[in-house]
Design a protein around this motif. Structure first.
Motif, mmCIF file in Angstrom:
data_model
loop_
_atom_site.group_PDB
_atom_site.id
_atom_site.type_symbol
_atom_site.label_atom_id
_atom_site.label_comp_id
_atom_site.label_asym_id
_atom_site.label_seq_id
_atom_site.Cartn_x
_atom_site.Cartn_y
_atom_site.Cartn_z
ATOM 1 N N THR A 97 -1.370 0.377 39.268
ATOM 2 C CA THR A 97 -0.967 0.325 40.687
ATOM 3 C C THR A 97 -1.915 -0.554 41.485
ATOM 4 O O THR A 97 -1.488 -1.343 42.337
ATOM 5 N N TRP A 98 -3.212 -0.425 41.208
ATOM 6 C CA TRP A 98 -4.192 -1.227 41.935
ATOM 7 C C TRP A 98 -4.036 -2.714 41.619
ATOM 8 O O TRP A 98 -4.100 -3.555 42.520
ATOM 9 N N ASN A 99 -3.828 -3.051 40.362
ATOM 10 C CA ASN A 99 -3.658 -4.457 39.996
ATOM 11 C C ASN A 99 -2.405 -5.047 40.637
ATOM 12 O O ASN A 99 -2.400 -6.212 41.047
ATOM 13 N N HIS A 100 -1.352 -4.255 40.714
ATOM 14 C CA HIS A 100 -0.127 -4.737 41.366
ATOM 15 C C HIS A 100 -0.362 -4.997 42.850
ATOM 16 O O HIS A 100 0.119 -5.990 43.414
ATOM 17 N N PHE A 101 -1.110 -4.130 43.492
ATOM 18 C CA PHE A 101 -1.414 -4.324 44.918
ATOM 19 C C PHE A 101 -2.261 -5.567 45.138
ATOM 20 O O PHE A 101 -1.982 -6.381 46.025
ATOM 21 N N VAL A 102 -3.314 -5.737 44.323
ATOM 22 C CA VAL A 102 -4.179 -6.907 44.477
ATOM 23 C C VAL A 102 -3.395 -8.184 44.200
ATOM 24 O O VAL A 102 -3.557 -9.201 44.893
#
Length: 781
Positions: free
Chosen positions: A646-651
């Protein structure tokens, strides 16, 4: 070390360097030179083992008192030879003894561990660069060390010590000479002007490295970090400003933000806990705003990459460090507000709303199952019991298990990251339980729900639901077997509801005004606690006095009832009958009257004053505290449990690697986000990017900046303005023929130069005043 192999390698290297010029004469000369060197090295290698044994045996025989005497003798001889050295050894005598002992140990360790000590000595030398120690001091210092041991050691030990310490001294001198750059000299002077002059000759391609790295051999120090640690913050501020200034030629933009975070990934932590006043300088340099306005909007670039994601793709600790700083003025910086808003809207808000909604849903089910459905009418008891059992089943098997999973996951992460705090010398507890009150509250809620589950009255009555008692039937909780635990169960239920409501206070984060109000209410609670403590003390004191006195009022004759009555009087919930009964006893009337005066006039008035003062202290920082303790703290908590995917998708959705425009067709630097903000928020009158013409070679320094009105210092601009003001005042005074006090005018107060004189019957006062004023104007002009 095999010297024969080394000789062959060196010989082949020389032949390859001089393939055409190498001849037999070169071969013979090299062979003779190497044989001589090999003989010297062979002799020295045999001596080193002997030196090591001699020094080790001698230093092991030294007692602490002898070492202290050597230290005193050493510094005495050194200060006698070099009086200026006293300015570099200002520490206490105990600290100087530690330094002297370390010097003795280094002479032995250099022989025992040469590879390790070369790096260590290089690091020590670079630290001496920051101390600005003259290299001329090392020779007399070595001499003083040798002389201090001359009367206490044998000739062999003294020779070994002299050889080893001399080698250490030469290595330090070489390191200091190579590391004494003009930037380090400017830092030692803590001068912005000297630092700017030093950086004028730096190549534009490596200008950032001049303030970030000074290397000698395998060791390096950071001039910026040295300036911060040594307290030369003026130079440190100038270096940060220089690094974060955007410069450009026709081919490339130069911006030192990436180099700064590559050299110091923890720069935010360093500034937060060592030099907080430099944090605004860092944050200001990470924002670029255009001086051009289109449609009332201004283009702004926020370079948030390094505070949003690390090189490993994880969330950096910068936000957590700022939360630990607890500085509301830093929190309301535009850069941090924008960063917090990006994280909140991008990834945290949905997760927070879902978690809070699920918590609210569990609270509603708990209230329904414990406070409403178990009190339905008899004719609807079957449906109400089924609904009550269903609600409690959802709470236990969904809500409670979700909370247990969260606590276990947090504990696992703390153990994996070794983020633990040991209490009572044996019990490890995750650190987050001390940093945030939500974690212990959630753990207490989980434990309360587990206890409620094991003492659930419905489970106790499942086997006795068809007995002969009132309320018998399926899913009943009124069976005789459950009567003993109902009271305990009700107390735990009250605790559970209180914990649910406390955790739901985070919903105030969705509204800035509501969050600020909750913050103010929480911060004035300590004052209320103090007032209640004083109230309890006075109630206890007067109740004791009244109970031991002789009175005819029954409710005041015993201590417990006196406490209750005085508590009612303090809260003004007494009845008129109590006042009539008290009036019959003069002594009791005086005691109660004094109590009311102390409570109503004293304690409560002081409480109002305390609350007012606390509110005034909080008023200027309410928004900062609200953003700090609500948004930032919640984001740190949620990001620690966020899935990596989820964090990688947001970044990735932020496209931080895409260059941002500085203008139409002007492709700038990557690493941030661009927004259009109202132009009136930040007024700019000139471009903040320094652009230069001429050569675009990275090896060329930037052209020297021309002095202008914009680049002049504040004092120079003020002096120029004062000179213009003086000329204008002189012109006005000459035309009006009035005496003007320039100093008073510049201080925003105009004083009339007319002196009050008594009227002269033989002369005209007005004409005399005019002559005086005109003569004063001549002196002014």
């Amino acid at each position: 070390m095999n010297l024969a192999d080394f000789k062959a390698v060196m010989l082949s290297s020389l032949r390859s360097l001089l393939p055409k010029e190498w001849s037999g004469e070169h071969e013979a000369a090299w062979s003779w030179l190497w044989e001589s060197v090999e003989a010297l090295l062979g002799v020295q290698r045999g001596r080193l083992a002997q030196m090591e044994k001699q020094l080790a045996r001698y230093f092991a025989s030294l007692e602490d008192k002898t070492r202290e005497e050597i230290s005193i003798d050493l510094y005495g001889k050194f200060f006698e030879a070099v009086p200026a050295g006293q300015e570099y050894f200002k520490q206490s005598a105990s600290r100087l003894t530690v330094i002297a002992n370390r010097v003795l140990d280094m002479s032995l360790e250099l022989i025992k561990y040469p590879y390790r000590m070369v790096d260590e000595i290089s690091a020590v030398g670079l630290r001496h660069v920051g101390y600005a120690v003259p290299v001329e001091f090392f020779g007399p210092f070595v001499t003083a060390c040798v002389e201090s041991l001359a009367s206490r050691a044998s000739a062999e030990v003294l020779e070994s010590f002299s050889w080893s310490l001399g080698l250490v001294s030469r290595m330090l001198v070489r390191t200091i000479k190579e590391g004494s750059t003009i930037v380090m000299k400017a830092i030692n002077q803590n001068s912005k002007e000297l630092l700017a002059s030093a950086l004028e000759c730096a190549p534009r391609g490596s200008r950032d490295q001049w303030v970030l790295t000074v290397s000698v051999g395998t060791q390096s120090i950071s001039p910026l970090l040295w300036a911060i640690d040594s307290g030369t913050w003026a130079a440190a501020e100038s270096m940060i400003e220089d690094l974060l200034t955007i410069r450009a030629d026709r081919l490339k933009y130069y911006y030192g933000l990436d180099s700064l975070f590559l050299r110091h990934p923890d720069i935010v932590e360093i500034l937060a806990f060592r030099a907080t006043t430099l944090l605004p300088t860092l944050l200001n340099g990470m924002v670029w705003r255009s001086h051009l306005v289109h449609g009332g909007l201004r283009r702004a670039n926020y370079y948030i990459k390094h505070l949003l994601v690390t090189d490993k793709g994880t969330f950096p600790e910068a936000m957590e460090n700022l939360v630990e700083l607890h500085d509301p003025k830093i929190t309301v910086h535009p850069f941090l507000l924008r960063l917090v808003d990006v994280i909140w809207t991008g990834v945290v808000r949905s997760k927070f709303v879902f978690g809070s909604t699920w918590l609210l849903f569990n609270l509603i089910l708990f209230v329904l199952s414990h406070g409403m459905l178990n009190h339905r009418h008899e004719q609807e008891h079957l449906y109400s019991r089924i609904a009550m059992f269903s609600c409690r089943a959802v709470i236990y098997f969904l809500g409670m298990t979700n909370l247990i999973y969260g606590r276990v996951r947090h504990a696992y992460q703390a153990i994996r990251d070794n983020d633990l705090v040991v209490v009572f010398d044996r019990i490890p507890i995750p650190k987050r339980y001390f940093d945030n009150w939500r974690e212990p509250a959630s753990l207490l809620l989980v434990l309360s729900l587990i206890v409620s589950f094991f003492i659930e009255p419905i489970f106790f009555c499942l086997q006795h639901s068809e007995g002969n008692f009132e309320g018998a039937g399926i899913f009943t909780d009124n069976c005789p077997e459950a009567q003993g635990i109902c009271e305990v169960y009700s107390v735990i239920s009250m605790l559970v509801i209180g914990l649910y409501m406390s955790l739901l206070m985070d919903l105030a984060t969705l509204s800035a005004k509501l969050s600020t109000y909750v913050l103010v209410a929480i911060n004035v609670l300590p004052e209320l606690v103090l007032a209640l403590s004083a109230l309890c003390f006075f109630i206890f004191m007067f109740a004791t006095c009244v109970a031991v006195s002789v009175n005819d009022v029954r409710s005041f004759q015993e201590f417990p009832t006196s406490l209750l009555r005085l508590f009612q009087f303090a809260l003004r919930i007494n009845s008129d009958e109590d006042l009539v009964a008290i009036s019959q006893s003069p002594l009791l009337s005086v005691g109660v009257g004094l109590f009311l005066v102390v409570i109503l006039v004293g304690t409560f008035s002081i409480l109002v004053a305390q609350l007012t003062q606390s509110y005034l202290e909080l008023y200027d920082s309410m928004v900062g505290y609200a953003a700090l303790r609500r948004r930032m703290q919640i984001e740190v908590d949620y990001l620690q449990t966020l899935r990596r995917k989820t964090w990688n998708h947001f970044v990735g959705s932020l496209m931080l690697d895409e260059p941002l425009e500085f203008g139409e067709g002007d492709i700038g630097l990557p690493g941030g986000i661009q927004i259009m903000e109202p132009a009136k928020l930040h007024v700019l009158h000139r471009e903040s990017i320094q652009r230069y013409g001429g050569s675009t070679s990275p090896s060329m320094p930037w052209p020297k900046e021309r002095e202008s009105v914009h680049t002049a210092t504040e004092n120079e601009r003020l002096e120029r303005l004062m000179r213009k003001f003086q000329k204008a005042l002189a012109t006005v005074a000459r035309k009006t023929c009035r005496k003007v006090d320039l100093g008073s005018m510049l201080g925003s107060s105009i004083k009339s130069s007319r002196s009050s004189r008594s009227r002269n019957s033989n002369g005209d006062p007005a004409e005399e005043d005019t002559r005086s004023e005109c003569s004063s104007v001549k002196s002014v002009t």
